[in-house]
Design a protein around this motif. Structure first.
Motif, short mmCIF file in Angstrom:
data_model
loop_
_atom_site.label_atom_id
_atom_site.label_comp_id
_atom_site.label_asym_id
_atom_site.label_seq_id
_atom_site.Cartn_x
_atom_site.Cartn_y
_atom_site.Cartn_z
N GLU A 192 -6.20 32.29 -25.74
CA GLU A 192 -5.91 32.31 -24.32
C GLU A 192 -4.47 32.80 -24.09
O GLU A 192 -4.21 33.56 -23.17
CB GLU A 192 -6.09 30.91 -23.76
CG GLU A 192 -6.82 30.89 -22.46
CD GLU A 192 -7.08 29.48 -21.98
OE1 GLU A 192 -7.71 28.72 -22.72
OE2 GLU A 192 -6.64 29.16 -20.86
N ALA A 238 2.31 13.19 -13.19
CA ALA A 238 2.09 13.19 -14.64
C ALA A 238 0.92 14.10 -15.00
O ALA A 238 0.95 14.78 -16.03
CB ALA A 238 1.84 11.77 -15.13
N ILE A 239 -0.10 14.12 -14.13
CA ILE A 239 -1.25 14.99 -14.41
C ILE A 239 -0.80 16.45 -14.36
O ILE A 239 -1.16 17.26 -15.22
CB ILE A 239 -2.38 14.73 -13.39
CG1 ILE A 239 -2.99 13.34 -13.60
CG2 ILE A 239 -3.47 15.79 -13.51
CD1 ILE A 239 -3.95 12.91 -12.52
N VAL A 261 3.03 4.91 -7.25
CA VAL A 261 2.08 4.86 -8.36
C VAL A 261 1.16 6.08 -8.33
O VAL A 261 1.10 6.84 -9.29
CB VAL A 261 1.27 3.54 -8.31
CG1 VAL A 261 0.38 3.45 -9.52
CG2 VAL A 261 2.20 2.35 -8.24
N VAL A 262 0.47 6.27 -7.21
CA VAL A 262 -0.49 7.38 -7.15
C VAL A 262 0.22 8.72 -7.30
O VAL A 262 -0.16 9.56 -8.11
CB VAL A 262 -1.30 7.32 -5.83
CG1 VAL A 262 -2.18 8.55 -5.70
CG2 VAL A 262 -2.14 6.06 -5.79
N ARG A 300 -1.76 22.38 -24.46
CA ARG A 300 -1.65 23.42 -25.47
C ARG A 300 -2.87 24.31 -25.37
O ARG A 300 -3.98 23.90 -25.67
CB ARG A 300 -1.53 22.80 -26.85
CG ARG A 300 -0.08 22.77 -27.29
CD ARG A 300 0.08 22.21 -28.67
NE ARG A 300 -0.77 22.85 -29.64
CZ ARG A 300 -1.18 22.25 -30.75
NH1 ARG A 300 -0.82 21.03 -30.98
NH2 ARG A 300 -1.94 22.89 -31.62
N LEU A 355 0.83 -1.20 0.00
CA LEU A 355 0.00 0.00 0.00
C LEU A 355 0.87 1.26 0.00
O LEU A 355 0.60 2.21 -0.74
CB LEU A 355 -0.91 -0.02 1.22
CG LEU A 355 -2.03 1.00 1.22
CD1 LEU A 355 -3.00 0.71 0.10
CD2 LEU A 355 -2.77 0.98 2.55
N GLN A 379 2.28 1.72 -3.37
CA GLN A 379 1.26 2.20 -4.30
C GLN A 379 1.02 3.69 -4.12
O GLN A 379 0.90 4.43 -5.09
CB GLN A 379 -0.05 1.44 -4.08
CG GLN A 379 -0.03 0.06 -4.69
CD GLN A 379 -1.13 -0.81 -4.14
OE1 GLN A 379 -1.80 -0.45 -3.18
NE2 GLN A 379 -1.31 -1.96 -4.74
N ASP A 382 0.86 17.24 -17.40
CA ASP A 382 -0.13 17.42 -18.47
C ASP A 382 -0.70 18.82 -18.45
O ASP A 382 -0.85 19.46 -19.49
CB ASP A 382 -1.29 16.43 -18.29
CG ASP A 382 -0.91 15.04 -18.75
OD1 ASP A 382 0.13 14.92 -19.41
OD2 ASP A 382 -1.65 14.10 -18.44
N ILE A 383 -1.04 19.28 -17.26
CA ILE A 383 -1.66 20.60 -17.15
C ILE A 383 -0.68 21.65 -17.64
O ILE A 383 -1.04 22.60 -18.33
CB ILE A 383 -2.09 20.87 -15.70
CG1 ILE A 383 -3.22 19.90 -15.30
CG2 ILE A 383 -2.55 22.31 -15.52
CD1 ILE A 383 -3.55 19.91 -13.83
N ILE A 397 1.39 9.21 -10.87
CA ILE A 397 0.34 9.59 -11.81
C ILE A 397 -0.07 11.04 -11.57
O ILE A 397 -0.29 11.80 -12.51
CB ILE A 397 -0.86 8.63 -11.70
CG1 ILE A 397 -0.46 7.25 -12.23
CG2 ILE A 397 -2.06 9.14 -12.48
CD1 ILE A 397 -1.50 6.18 -12.09
N GLN A 398 -0.12 11.43 -10.30
CA GLN A 398 -0.48 12.82 -10.00
C GLN A 398 0.55 13.78 -10.59
O GLN A 398 0.21 14.83 -11.13
CB GLN A 398 -0.58 13.03 -8.50
CG GLN A 398 -1.90 12.55 -7.93
CD GLN A 398 -1.98 12.67 -6.44
OE1 GLN A 398 -0.95 12.75 -5.76
NE2 GLN A 398 -3.18 12.68 -5.92
#
Lengths: 312, 822
Positions: A301, A287-288, A280-281, A296, A273, A276, A291-292, A284-285
């Motif tokens: 804007e 990576a998000i 992992v969590v 583009r 746990l 993870q 992304d933000i 991914i966060q």
């Protein structure tokens, strides 16, 4: 049906004198090694001659045999004593039903064998079966799954219907070699034993002929096409297998059910746990967030934010 | 009306051009301003409204700020998704533009000139219909001509040239031909391509009176584009007239520099009247003052958004021509305005060209600065009312670009519309920029919202046919079913809601299968004004699903089905990072009851024996072994999704990680960690340009799914292999039920017209973990534990038609599936 009561081995007296002598000699040898009980488990597909083999070994009709009818679903254990030595033979129903391994039969066998110790497994097949398929492998696998891989160190392969004329162009020995080689390959695959290990402790192959038309030698002993009397031969191989140093298999609750997979790795759950969450969590966060950042934005804007510098 | 100020500018400007052509200003837009309404609607119906609005056109001689109304109409609560789709469709299909003009704006003295340059907000409509719509004088003739259809023959001999003032004031002349004659070049300009054509509001086939024609000449003369304009008629044998417009274009000194400035929100400079009887000295002084003032104006103006590339393009135009002519200015204005409108600055306009007759042409642009943002609520009749929704809820959905101080962009408006629409609180949303009357050049963005009913209840009944023993429905198996649902939305105006529903597929015996759901949603957990977007959700649920764990392998006899009933309670918090990426964590408490066909609790899976009997010693269905499991566990799910549509094809990446952590609370104290990670990549194989009509790229989809469970695992929580969302070509659970799972898939999508065909290959494997599920359901039901498939398919709307070959038996079959695999 099953003769649970241990009876005197009377059938032995029916054997020709040469066979009797040989058997006594072998049993005596076992007794010298402090083995006073011998439990033999006979398994195999349906209709290969398991029950007949049992009958032949004991010299009695303990298991009902008929040409076209399959036996019942219950295993049979026959116990015979002779001179302080107990011989147990467990005859089992065929493992195949409807093109599949019959787990129900295996289940029944398992329950029957509970709290018994198996010294030797006889895996019975026919010598005159020419082809092997995945079903053989499944049968071997089912046996392996039930008694663990270890069982193959205490087993021998029995090929029945030994008295046959091989197909054209092959002599008997070649055919026998080929057949046993093919069977061994499937045993190895089904039992998932590594090739090397398998070669080290090879499983002996024994030929058997249960038919009443079996040739006899001058002493009245049933003999194989090569002239060896097969019953003493079989028992002799059994004794060598027992003597090979491996331990007999004790069937207990644990062996039947296997290790409880639900308990495996439970200790590591907190660690898992934590891994993870932190890797992992969080990953991914991250990576998000990336992304933000990399999103583009439409030109309008960007212009609004004053990032355009009148370039677009 | 707003934008009235340019009139003051224009008047003196024109005078000065006549008196002293040292520096002139050229006004592409004239004084009187009538708002044009451009309505962007999500419904096709608005097309029908077009002829109606034409009636108002006669007065639209001049143009002013445009008003863009973006509207989504939604009648029902249910088709949320449908309305969203229709918004998207409207966005993709271009705008429906409707011009409407309010009746009789008083023509302001002196500012009467100017061509009607009809430039819609979103772009030129194109096509005959629109040009018709945008040419007001046809309709004018009709209306002022009384009957609207009749015209009078000229009553003169054919083929003679008639001066305009010789025409009869009583007759209505039909114009069958319009010619333009450029006096400077001595050529006749024919055709509608010339930029002057749009200045002239007369049209072939129109019917006009003498007064109208004279007015037209006046307009042309005062537009600043011509030094001289004349109109001549030539009679035709059929009683109609051919008109010749002969003109001399205004020209200015050549320029080699171009500057574009944003004069929005700048107060107009007061222009001094110039007396006709000024001395030379006074005149000189006057021009100097004017020059200085203009410089100051330029200094005070803000930089405009126009990019350097367009500016360079304009400069090229200036250099090629040499002399600055009215036509050139018109083209420059068109180019600049086109860029603004193409980029969505629907309120941007070129209002003036200054500094003419110098080396630099200054283009003055009003870009449409937002001065105010109004949020209004409308009641059912369209009157303003007080809304229940708190304004902060709406405000947080608005892009920053709609706040005051930013330049209005139609895309920002559309985004606001989409965002507000996704709240699903309003039945009608309008984002409506209108000119600010107090601050010229400013735009007030009005957001008009019509709220939906807060409370609603619904009852629906349906009939279902239940297949009987042999798959054929019998009369007795026709069951009435129904749903009762209620909703209380937008509690406290904060978008909190309670939704409940009860469904039964058999109302005669509802206790057999009654599913209920009760949801409470509490958004803005950290406060409405906090940018952190967390939503708290509580739900009670029950569900009944066929367990794919108890499914036979290929060719096996039918396995008695096991239904898994789940009833429980769930509370979780969802944090939205972006529209698609989110993190959810919460607690689940549930009771799981496996049931057999007769709805009685079943503790073990069953298998039909070849003898016809049932063997009831299959894998246990529950952890407790008694047929009912209760457990509480924590659940977390993090989704990263940056997929987007590229010309209709999905591209991007999607990662989902989900973990269920048993807490040791419940039957047999279940303690487990069940986790799964799904990675999907949509890789475009070709670089394509984004655009409405551009084709989609071929896309390679790679997909991997890993799942595992450590600790107590009940059969209903085992991972199943096979099925349309696992390994296609197999039935649900046909390949096995396992503790660890690995699925790999690849799909190649090739676009064909509007849809795509695809090829796929998939593999699923239990990693040898089937035996680690209690009772080994994979083996018990004679399943392979792994399998591959490949095939091809075609996407038809929502339906996928595919042919899949299953690799275990090497047989293929055609499947029809709904929805997407990935």
């Amino acid at each position: 049906m099953t003769a649970q009561v241990t009876r005197e081995w009377t059938g032995i007296q029916q054997f020709p004198a040469a066979t009797q002598n040989k058997l006594h000699e072998l049993l005596g040898k076992l007794k010298q090694e402090n083995v006073s009980t011998l439990t033999i488990l006979v398994m195999g597909k349906g209709g290969v001659g398991k029950s007949s083999t049992v009958n032949s070994i004991l010299g009695e009709r303990v298991a009902s045999v008929s040409a076209f009818q399959s036996e019942g679903l219950r295993p049979i254990m026959c116990s015979r004593t002779r001179a302080g030595f107990t011989l147990n033979i467990i005859d089992t129903p065929g493992l195949v039903e409807g093109g599949y391994v019959n787990e129900q039969a295996i289940e029944i066998i398992k329950r029957f064998l509970l709290n018994k110790t198996i010294d030797v497994l006889l895996y019975v097949d026919r010598l005159d079966a020419y082809r092997m398929d995945s079903l053989d492998r499944q049968v071997i696998k089912a046996i392996t799954d039930t008694f663990s891989k270890r069982i193959w160190q205490r087993s021998l392969v029995v090929l029945t219907h030994a008295q046959l004329s091989p197909p054209d162009g092959l002599n008997y020995d070649d055919f026998f070699a080929k057949r046993s080689e093919a069977l061994m390959r499937y045993v190895r695959l089904g039992a998932r034993i590594r090739k090397q290990d398998f070669e080290e402790s090879s499983i002996p192959v024994v030929l058997v002929e249960n038919s009443g038309r079996c040739k006899t030698n001058s002493g009245g002993e049933k003999i194989l096409p090569d002239g060896t009397p097969w019953i003493p031969n079989l028992v002799e191989v059994i004794t060598t297998v027992i003597a090979n140093g491996s331990k007999p298999i004790t069937v207990d609750q644990k062996l039947i059910e296997g290790p409880n997979p639900n308990d495996r790795g439970k200790f590591f759950i907190p660690l898992i746990l934590a891994f993870q969450y932190f890797f992992v969590v969080k990953g991914i966060q991250r990576a998000i967030k990336q992304d933000i950042k990399q999103e583009r934005k439409p030109l309008w804007e960007l212009r609004d934010m004053g990032l355009a510098n009148r370039k677009f | 009306m707003a934008f009235a100020a340019p009139t003051q500018l224009l008047g003196p400007q024109i005078h000065s051009s006549a008196a002293a052509p040292r520096r002139r200003k050229y006004m592409p837009n004239d004084g009187t301003i009538v708002p044009t309404t451009i309505i962007v609607r999500a419904r096709k119906k608005s097309l029908a409204a077009a002829p109606w609005t034409r009636k108002h056109i006669p007065y639209g001689r001049t143009i002013g700020p445009t008003t863009i109304v973006i509207r989504v109409c939604k009648k029902y609560i249910a088709p949320f998704s449908a309305s969203v789709v229709s918004v998207a469709a409207a966005a993709a299909g271009g705008f429906i533009l409707i011009s409407s003009f309010p009746p009789s704006p008083p023509p302001i003295d002196g500012g009467g000139g100017g061509g009607g340059w009809f430039r819609g907000g979103g772009g030129d409509g194109g096509g005959g219909f629109w040009s018709n719509l945008f040419s007001p004088f046809v309709a004018l003739a009709k209306e002022e001509g009384g009957g609207g259809h009749g015209w009078d023959p000229h009553g003169l001999p054919a083929n003679i040239v008639v001066q305009l003032n010789k025409l009869s004031g009583l007759k209505r002349y039909k114009i069958s031909e319009i010619l333009f004659f450029d006096r400077r070049r001595s050529t006749t300009v024919a055709g509608t391509n010339d930029s002057f054509f749009e200045m002239v509001s007369l049209r072939n086939g129109g019917v006009y009176t003498k007064a109208q024609l004279q007015k037209e000449v006046e307009n042309l003369a005062s537009s600043g584009m011509f030094e001289k304009v004349d109109l001549e008629g030539k009679t035709k044998p059929d009683g109609t007239m051919a008109l010749t417009v002969s003109f001399t274009e205004s020209t200015w000194q050549s320029a080699d520099a171009f500057r574009c400035i944003n004069v929005g929100l700048l107060p107009q400079t007061k222009q001094m009247e110039m007396d006709a009887d000024m001395t030379e000295r006074e005149k000189l002084e006057y021009f100097r003052i004017q020059e200085r003032e203009y410089k100051r104006r330029i200094d005070r103006s803000r930089p405009c958004l126009l990019p350097v590339t367009v500016q360079r393009e304009v400069l090229q135009m200036l250099r090629e021509r040499g002399k600055v002519s009215a036509r050139l200015l018109q083209r420059i204005r068109d180019r600049v305005q086109k860029w603004y409108h193409d980029e969505g600055y629907a309120c941007a306009q070129v209002v003036n060209f200054g500094n003419l007759n110098t080396r630099e042409v200054v283009c003055e642009v009003v870009e449409g600065d937002i001065t105010q943002l109004n949020i209004q609520f409308l009641d059912k009749l369209g009157n303003l009312c007080e809304g229940n929704t708190q304004l902060a809820v709406i405000r947080r959905e608005l892009p920053r670009q709609l706040r005051s101080g930013h330049v209005f962009n139609i895309e920002a408006g559309k985004q606001a519309l989409r965002n507000i629409n996704s709240l699903s609180l309003f039945s009608n949303i309008e984002v409506n920029p209108r000119p600010d009357e107090k601050k010229e050049g400013g735009i007030i963005v009005e957001i008009k919202l019509r709220e939906m009913d807060q409370k609603s209840a619904e009852v629906s009944i349906e009939w279902s046919l239940v297949p009987g023993r042999h798959g054929q429905p019998t009369l007795a198996s026709i069951q009435p079913g129904g749903t009762i649902s209620f909703e209380h939305r937008n509690i406290k105006g904060l978008n909190r809601s309670i939704v409940g529903s009860v469904t039964s597929s058999n109302l005669l015996n509802p206790q057999d299968d009654l599913s209920f759901k009760l949801d409470y949603v509490h958004p803005y957990l950290d406060g409405v004004t906090n940018p952190r977007n967390r939503t708290f959700r509580v739900s009670c649920f029950n569900s009944r699903k066929l367990s794919p764990v108890f499914t036979g392998g290929p060719g096996a006899d039918e396995v008695p089905p096991v239904w898994i009933d789940r009833a429980g309670f769930k509370a979780n918090v969802t944090e939205n990072y972006t529209r698609q990426s989110k993190f959810t964590y919460g607690l689940v408490m549930e009771e799981i009851t496996p049931r057999d066909e007769t709805s009685s609790i079943c503790t073990h899976g069953a298998r039909a024996l070849p003898s016809g009997g049932l063997s009831m010693d299959g894998p246990p269905t529950t952890l407790s072994g008694i047929g009912v499991d209760r457990m509480a566990f924590a659940q977390a799910n993090v989704t990263r999704d940056n997929t987007k549509f590229l010309n209709g094809a999905i591209v991007g990446e999607r990662d989902v990680f989900q973990v269920d952590q048993g807490l040791g609370i419940g039957s047999n104290f279940p303690f487990f960690n069940r986790h799964q990670l799904t990675l999907t990549r949509f890789i475009p194989l070709k670089q394509v340009e984004e655009g409405i009509d551009k084709s989609a790229p071929p896309v390679l989809v790679l997909h991997g799914h890993y799942g595992s469970c450590v600790g107590d695992l009940a059969s209903y929580d085992a991972f199943t292999l096979g099925g349309p969302y696992s390994v296609r070509g197999y039935n649900m659970g046909e390949l096995g039920a396992c503790r660890n799972i690995l699925e790999l898939a690849a799909e190649l999508r090739i676009p064909i017209k509007k849809t795509h065909v695809y090829l796929f290959a998939e593999h699923g494997n239990d990693l040898g973990s089937s035996k680690d599920v209690k009772g080994n359901p994979t083996e018990f039901f004679r399943r392979a534990g792994h399998g591959s498939s490949y095939g091809a398919g075609l996407k038809l709307g929502m339906v996928r038609a595919e042919y899949a070959v299953d690799h275990n038996t090497d047989t293929g079959a055609v499947f029809l599936r709904f929805g997407e695999r990935f």
